[in-house]
Design an enzyme around this catalytic site. Sequence first.
Site, PDB file in Angstrom:
ATOM      1  N   LYS A  28      11.891  12.054  -8.335  1.00 34.09           N
ATOM      2  CA  LYS A  28      11.119  10.938  -8.620  1.00 34.09           C
ATOM      3  C   LYS A  28      11.659   9.604  -8.693  1.00 34.09           C
ATOM      4  O   LYS A  28      11.743   8.857  -9.566  1.00 34.09           O
ATOM      5  CB  LYS A  28      10.925  11.155 -10.327  1.00 34.09           C
ATOM      6  CG  LYS A  28      10.119  12.467 -10.843  1.00 34.09           C
ATOM      7  CD  LYS A  28       9.968  12.576 -12.074  1.00 34.09           C
ATOM      8  CE  LYS A  28      11.163  13.141 -12.779  1.00 34.09           C
ATOM      9  NZ  LYS A  28      10.750  13.673 -14.047  1.00 34.09           N
ATOM     10  N   ASP A  69      11.378  18.289 -19.920  1.00 34.42           N
ATOM     11  CA  ASP A  69       9.902  17.686 -20.489  1.00 34.42           C
ATOM     12  C   ASP A  69       8.970  18.775 -20.621  1.00 34.42           C
ATOM     13  O   ASP A  69       8.188  18.643 -21.658  1.00 34.42           O
ATOM     14  CB  ASP A  69       9.474  16.570 -19.790  1.00 34.42           C
ATOM     15  CG  ASP A  69       9.330  16.562 -18.431  1.00 34.42           C
ATOM     16  OD1 ASP A  69       9.745  17.840 -17.874  1.00 34.42           O
ATOM     17  OD2 ASP A  69       8.871  15.529 -17.861  1.00 34.42           O
TER      18      ASP A  69
HETATM   19  C1  BGC Z   1      11.498  17.128 -12.325  1.00 29.68           C
HETATM   20  C2  BGC Z   1      10.928  18.115 -13.475  1.00 29.68           C
HETATM   21  C3  BGC Z   1      10.203  17.646 -14.488  1.00 29.68           C
HETATM   22  C4  BGC Z   1       8.983  17.040 -13.844  1.00 29.68           C
HETATM   23  C5  BGC Z   1       8.003  16.263 -14.756  1.00 29.68           C
HETATM   24  C6  BGC Z   1       9.959  16.736 -11.568  1.00 29.68           C
HETATM   25  O1  BGC Z   1      10.312  15.782 -10.710  1.00 29.68           O
HETATM   26  O2  BGC Z   1      12.056  17.975 -11.318  1.00 29.68           O
HETATM   27  O3  BGC Z   1      12.125  18.692 -14.090  1.00 29.68           O
HETATM   28  O4  BGC Z   1       9.798  18.640 -15.603  1.00 29.68           O
HETATM   29  O5  BGC Z   1       9.327  16.042 -12.702  1.00 29.68           O
HETATM   30  O6  BGC Z   1       8.590  15.321 -15.333  1.00 29.68           O
END
Ligand code: BGC
Length: 543
Positions: A247, A283
């Site tokens: 992200k 989360d």
């Molecule tokens: C992460 C996860 C997370 C999800 C939603 C992903 O990019 O790897 O750990 O739960 O985003 O936030």
Amino acid sequence: MDQEQQLNGAMRSVSINSNGLATKLNGHNGCKGNDETDNVRVLPAATAATGGSFTIGSDTSKATNAANSATAATANANAIQIQTSAAGASAADKKKMVHELCQQLLLTDEQVQELCYRILHEVRRGLAKDTHPKANVKCFVTYVQDLPNGNERGKFLALDLGGTNFRVLLIHLQENNDFQMESRIYAIPQHIMIGSGRQLFDHIAECLSNFMAEHNVYSERLPLGFTFSFPLRQLGLTKGLLETWTKGFDCAGVVDQDVVQLLKDAIARRGDVQIDVCAILNDTTGTLMSCAWKNHNCKIGLIVGTGSNACYVEKVEEAELFDMPDNHKPHVLINTEWGAFGDNGALDFVRTEFDNDIDSHSINPGKQTFEKMISGMYMGELVRLVLAKMTLNGVLFNGQGSEVLFTRGLFFTKYVSEIEADEPGTFTNCRLVLEELGLSNATDGDCANVRYICECVSKRAAHLVSAGIATLINKMDEPHVTVGVDGSVYRFHPKFHNLMVEKITQLIKPGISFDLMLSEDGSGRGAALVAAVACREDILNSK
Ligand code: BGC
């Protein structure tokens, strides 16, 4: 705003009670309808060509702006050239061309079914010791074995890192599923998102300390739950090594490190506040726990927000990597980290030219393939790429694009929700969005085509998520499963919920039923609940 203020400046402060009513709002907009993906830009670093004809960048420096203008001009010139093929076409023919191009975004029933098989295969590979090292869907053990029983009480701090913003929360769990919650959102500036790990954790510790001072708990030693929403190889409830960033985060020196230790070190460096980290969680886990507090059927936690992921309740004997001492508890939560599904090519049979483009210009090429086809960090950009192509072909806007349309990351995911919220046949939101993009001469035909493109991209995302959820529901094989869901795409997209219900219904085994439950702040209250359940254990163990 100077840099110091930007670093430490709290963005918004919110207090809510268990009715979900905001009792205090600071700063603009509060939380209402505020899509966390609003200002997410895909790709800080990349400038690159699409279709070989123009360059798109997201850097807003003067030089890049100039370059963008030049390239947008090239794009327009190209458009004018190509336009000859489509400009004279009738509205009906243009519609046909848009539908033809979008065909690649529509998943057939057979493709969705095939996806279910492949996801199940990958989940199994993640769970099994032998195949885990090479699996894409890692299925990390969370060490959470107990769902809340409703008797959790007390005052907890929570940290929530992993969306666009970072939050600190103070949560007071009370009787009768009642709770008080105060929270504050702090920006994580771009330079910290891609800076050093030490900078990131110092920033977090500083925000925590400021928050504790403001909320009169500065000198208390409170239990804390840390929602850290990235792939974490957990070694215990309070120990987890970062597998990889996702992200848009890429802080140096954190991969393979225990993030709880990094947090504790940063707090120790300040030397002012004291906390007890009782749990680190994802989360999705927070979302599941938060829903399970009220609904004991909740066995899956799902996020469709900036990123996408799901966790679920698994039988201990299936979780081969779970090395807990024999405590005879039958279940453990598994954090699938399904965002990485397809990193080995398993999704290639449904990926499109637009997915390749998103991936190759991302900060993490080759990674999070499933997430890049679904989540809010990428959805707007996917739509933009289709719009840009259709404009260059002269099919949309009479071939006349705008600089914003040709700039990477400037078609926000919230636009997709807004456009699809228009009543059928009306284009009020659509026109407002197009005006923001500098496209004020759109015909009704253009608007209908823009809307169709949004629908194809969001429907595909909903169907991909549904394939994942149906696979987990079928694997669990329980008569009824409630899925706790959170995330800006699910929350704000007008049709996502219905699209999911429809597709999951088609895909699950006969005799199983399910429902989707919107989570109330899983990352905050869920963190307090995991910490509370852990404290409950401590108390029992010490007796
Ligand atoms: C992460 C996860 C997370 C999800 C939603 C992903 O990019 O790897 O750990 O739960 O985003 O936030």
